[in-house]
Write a protein that holds these residues in place. Structure first.
Motif, mmCIF file in Angstrom:
data_model
loop_
_atom_site.group_PDB
_atom_site.id
_atom_site.type_symbol
_atom_site.label_atom_id
_atom_site.label_comp_id
_atom_site.label_asym_id
_atom_site.label_seq_id
_atom_site.Cartn_x
_atom_site.Cartn_y
_atom_site.Cartn_z
ATOM 1 N N ASP A 176 0.834 -1.196 0.000
ATOM 2 C CA ASP A 176 0.000 0.000 0.000
ATOM 3 C C ASP A 176 0.868 1.244 0.000
ATOM 4 O OD1 ASP A 176 -2.578 -1.411 2.130
ATOM 5 O OD2 ASP A 176 -2.410 -1.315 -0.057
ATOM 6 N N LYS A 177 0.393 2.258 -0.727
ATOM 7 C CA LYS A 177 1.112 3.517 -0.796
ATOM 8 C C LYS A 177 0.540 4.464 0.251
ATOM 9 C CE LYS A 177 1.605 2.862 -5.792
ATOM 10 N NZ LYS A 177 1.089 1.497 -5.731
ATOM 11 N N ILE A 178 1.391 5.340 0.759
ATOM 12 C CA ILE A 178 0.935 6.345 1.706
ATOM 13 C C ILE A 178 0.622 7.629 0.943
ATOM 14 C CG2 ILE A 178 3.283 7.114 2.267
ATOM 15 C CD1 ILE A 178 2.246 7.520 5.182
ATOM 16 N N VAL A 220 13.233 1.194 2.492
ATOM 17 C CA VAL A 220 13.534 2.571 2.124
ATOM 18 C C VAL A 220 12.506 3.028 1.094
ATOM 19 C CG1 VAL A 220 15.160 4.067 0.901
ATOM 20 C CG2 VAL A 220 16.009 2.449 2.590
ATOM 21 N N SER A 221 12.024 4.237 1.262
ATOM 22 C CA SER A 221 11.089 4.788 0.289
ATOM 23 C C SER A 221 11.517 6.199 -0.086
ATOM 24 C CB SER A 221 9.652 4.771 0.822
ATOM 25 O OG SER A 221 9.571 5.342 2.106
ATOM 26 N N TRP A 222 11.125 6.635 -1.261
ATOM 27 C CA TRP A 222 11.477 7.944 -1.799
ATOM 28 C C TRP A 222 10.221 8.758 -2.058
ATOM 29 C CZ3 TRP A 222 16.352 9.878 -2.335
ATOM 30 C CH2 TRP A 222 17.413 8.971 -2.274
ATOM 31 N N ILE A 239 7.232 8.044 -4.449
ATOM 32 C CA ILE A 239 7.846 7.680 -5.727
ATOM 33 C C ILE A 239 8.114 6.173 -5.775
ATOM 34 C CG2 ILE A 239 9.675 8.158 -7.386
ATOM 35 C CD1 ILE A 239 10.328 10.713 -5.883
ATOM 36 N N PHE A 240 8.883 5.668 -4.825
ATOM 37 C CA PHE A 240 9.296 4.268 -4.814
ATOM 38 C C PHE A 240 9.378 3.758 -3.384
ATOM 39 C CE2 PHE A 240 10.434 3.239 -9.058
ATOM 40 C CZ PHE A 240 11.050 4.328 -9.624
ATOM 41 N N GLN A 241 9.228 2.444 -3.248
ATOM 42 C CA GLN A 241 9.521 1.775 -1.991
ATOM 43 C C GLN A 241 10.315 0.508 -2.286
ATOM 44 O OE1 GLN A 241 6.264 0.155 0.570
ATOM 45 N NE2 GLN A 241 7.136 1.606 2.021
ATOM 46 N N GLY A 301 6.247 -2.948 9.173
ATOM 47 C CA GLY A 301 5.118 -2.344 8.459
ATOM 48 C C GLY A 301 5.636 -1.314 7.505
ATOM 49 N N TRP A 302 5.192 -1.333 6.280
ATOM 50 C CA TRP A 302 5.811 -0.492 5.275
ATOM 51 C C TRP A 302 5.662 0.983 5.547
ATOM 52 C CZ3 TRP A 302 8.902 -3.548 3.289
ATOM 53 C CH2 TRP A 302 8.529 -4.857 2.926
ATOM 54 N N ASN A 303 4.485 1.418 5.944
ATOM 55 C CA ASN A 303 4.264 2.842 6.111
ATOM 56 C C ASN A 303 4.154 3.263 7.566
ATOM 57 O OD1 ASN A 303 4.220 3.530 3.329
ATOM 58 N ND2 ASN A 303 2.217 2.549 3.172
ATOM 59 N N GLU A 304 4.334 2.304 8.473
ATOM 60 C CA GLU A 304 4.336 2.673 9.872
ATOM 61 C C GLU A 304 5.682 3.264 10.230
ATOM 62 O OE1 GLU A 304 2.829 -1.075 11.794
ATOM 63 O OE2 GLU A 304 1.968 0.436 13.111
ATOM 64 N N LYS A 305 5.641 4.321 11.040
ATOM 65 C CA LYS A 305 6.874 4.882 11.604
ATOM 66 C C LYS A 305 7.917 5.159 10.545
ATOM 67 C CE LYS A 305 6.050 2.591 15.991
ATOM 68 N NZ LYS A 305 6.562 1.653 17.031
#
Lengths: 113, 114
Positions: A99-101, B32-34, B46-48, B98-102
């Motif tokens: 999922d994207k934020i 890591v995400s951009w 943009i990317f994960q 969790g990908w988008n947690e914290k």
């Protein structure tokens, strides 16, 4: 459907007041709602986050109120201080790994001394 | 402990050039995400990457690419720069749980395209 709408765009509050920033979303698959604080020249920093199974969460002077039926959530800052002057972003995401934020457009908050 | 570090902090390029931005995550963070943050807007995904594999891509053209290295650091590459690519590019790392947690953000790279 992927948007997160944030308001107001800017906000000026006297020291000690309670600024309130609001966000609304459409995608009912969102189940993670964080708020980030960003100072000039810095990256956003996680302030507080909520899951939709609770209607309110407090951490220090910061409170998130969540209304699942209205698909809205808000940030309240108690006893606001000049050091709270920053840009605040709400965001929303699902909790699945792909999922994207999605971030709101931000609220520039200025606390008058 | 060091936070997320990004380099360079500022960069000026001309249209048509190529740019590489670098990011070192917090020790122990494997994701890591951009993000691109245009002035006055929120960050846009943009990317994960996780364990060197792309796990998500935002709505950006193929001129944008990224990769993650065995030490979990990452690079964002942008080819054929356009004026509209001028923005603050943010890197964030997070624990694997969790990908988008914290998400922990770096201070970003300010890219100006002239």
């Amino acid at each position: 459907q992927q948007q997160v709408k944030q308001s107001p765009q800017s906000l000026i509050v006297q020291k000690g007041g309670i600024p309130i920033i609001n966000c609304a979303y459409e995608n009912t698959a969102f189940d993670y709602f964080p708020w980030y604080q960003q100072f000039p020249g810095k990256g956003p920093a996680l302030l507080i986050a909520i899951r939709p199974d609770v209607s309110e969460k407090k951490e220090g002077r910061f409170t998130i109120s969540f209304n699942k039926s209205a698909k809205q959530f808000s940030l309240h800052i108690m006893d606001s201080q000049p050091g709270d002057s920053a840009t605040y972003f709400c965001a929303a995401s699902g909790m699945n790994r792909d999922d994207k934020i999605i971030f709101g457009k931000g609220t520039r908050l200025h606390i008058l001394p | 402990d060091a936070g997320v570090t990004q380099s360079p902090t500022h960069l000026i390029k001309t249209r048509g050039q190529h740019v590489t931005l670098r990011c070192s995550p917090i020790s122990g963070h494997k994701s890591v995400s951009w993000y691109q943050q245009v002035l006055g807007q929120g960050p846009q995904f943009i990317f994960q990457y996780y364990e060197k594999e792309e796990r998500g891509r935002g709505n950006f053209p193929d001129r944008f690419s990224a990769r993650q290295f065995p030490n979990y650091s990452s690079e964002l590459n942008v080819n054929a720069l356009l004026l509209g690519d001028s923005a603050l590019y943010l890197c964030a790392s997070s624990p694997a749980t969790g990908w988008n947690e914290k998400l922990f953000f770096g201070s970003g790279t300010q890219l100006s395209v002239l």
